[in-house]
Design an enzyme around this catalytic site. Structure first.
Site, PDB file in Angstrom:
ATOM      1  CG  LEU A  88      -1.993  -1.054   1.300  1.00 36.18           C
ATOM      2  CD1 LEU A  88      -2.666  -1.049   2.668  1.00 36.18           C
ATOM      3  CD2 LEU A  88      -3.028  -0.824   0.220  1.00 36.18           C
ATOM      4  CG  ASP A  89       0.867   4.030  -3.234  1.00 41.69           C
ATOM      5  OD1 ASP A  89       1.738   3.188  -3.544  1.00 41.69           O
ATOM      6  OD2 ASP A  89       0.077   4.538  -4.046  1.00 41.69           O
ATOM      7  CD1 TRP A  90       5.049   6.891   4.106  1.00 38.89           C
ATOM      8  CD2 TRP A  90       3.968   8.626   3.204  1.00 38.89           C
ATOM      9  NE1 TRP A  90       5.119   7.919   4.995  1.00 38.89           N
ATOM     10  CE2 TRP A  90       4.455   9.012   4.453  1.00 38.89           C
ATOM     11  CE3 TRP A  90       3.256   9.551   2.453  1.00 38.89           C
ATOM     12  CZ2 TRP A  90       4.259  10.279   4.980  1.00 38.89           C
ATOM     13  CZ3 TRP A  90       3.060  10.806   2.979  1.00 38.89           C
ATOM     14  CH2 TRP A  90       3.568  11.157   4.223  1.00 38.89           C
ATOM     15  CG  ASP A  91      -0.368   8.839  -0.280  1.00 35.38           C
ATOM     16  OD1 ASP A  91      -0.185   7.675  -0.704  1.00 35.38           O
ATOM     17  OD2 ASP A  91      -0.661   9.789  -1.028  1.00 35.38           O
ATOM     18  CB  ALA A  92      -2.710   4.048   0.457  1.00 37.61           C
TER      19      ALA A  92
END
Length: 131
Positions: A103-107
Site C-alpha cells: 500500500l502506498d505511503w499515504d494510503a
C-alpha cells in the site's frame, strides 16, 4: 523431500530467497556442520542447518495477520529513510512475518502479513496472475 537451501532459509524466516543467496555465497551457512557456498545446494528435512552458528528451523505453523495500515506508514519491515514501517505496528508478534502486497505511503487499508513465504510468493509474483 529435498529442497533448495535458499528456499529452506526463506521458509524458515531467515531472509528472502535473494538475501539467502547472499548469505550462502558469503559462507555464513552450514549444513550438517559443513560450510555451503554453492547456490542450488539441497537440504533434507533431517539436515542440521545453521546461519552464523545459529540453528535454523522452519516454523511448525503458518501465521497470517490482517493489519489496518494507516496513512504515513511504509509497507516494509525496515526503511533506510527512517520512516515509520508496518513492523512498528506489529507489537506482540514475535515471529518473522512480512507483508503480502503493498500500500502506498499515504494510503490506508487492509494488509496481509504472513510467515509463509511460499504462499506469499504465489500471491505476489506476476507469473501466477493473482488479481
Amino acid at each position: 523431500m529435498s529442497e533448495r537451501l535458499q528456499k529452506f532459509l526463506a521458509r524458515a524466516g531467515v531472509a528472502s530467497r535473494r538475501h539467502a543467496e547472499v548469505l550462502i555465497t558469503a559462507g555464513r551457512v552450514s549444513v550438517n556442520n559443513q560450510r555451503v557456498t554453492e547456490l542450488g545446494s539441497k537440504v533434507e528435512p533431517s539436515d542440521l542447518v545453521m546461519v552464523d552458528g545459529q540453528l535454523v528451523t522452519v516454523p511448525e505453523h503458518t501465521s497470517w495477520y490482517l493489519l489496518h495500515k494507516p496513512p504515513g506508514v511504509v509497507t516494509t519491515l525496515s526503511d533506510p529513510e527512517g520512516r515509520p514501517t508496518v513492523a512498528g505496528l506489529l507489537e506482540g508478534v514475535e515471529e518473522r512475518v512480512f507483508p503480502v502486497g503493498r500500500l502506498d505511503w499515504d494510503a490506508e487499508g487492509a494488509l496481509l502479513l504472513t510467515n509463509d513465504g511460499g504462499i506469499a510468493h504465489r500471491l505476489l509474483h506476476p507469473s501466477f496472475e493473482v488479481p
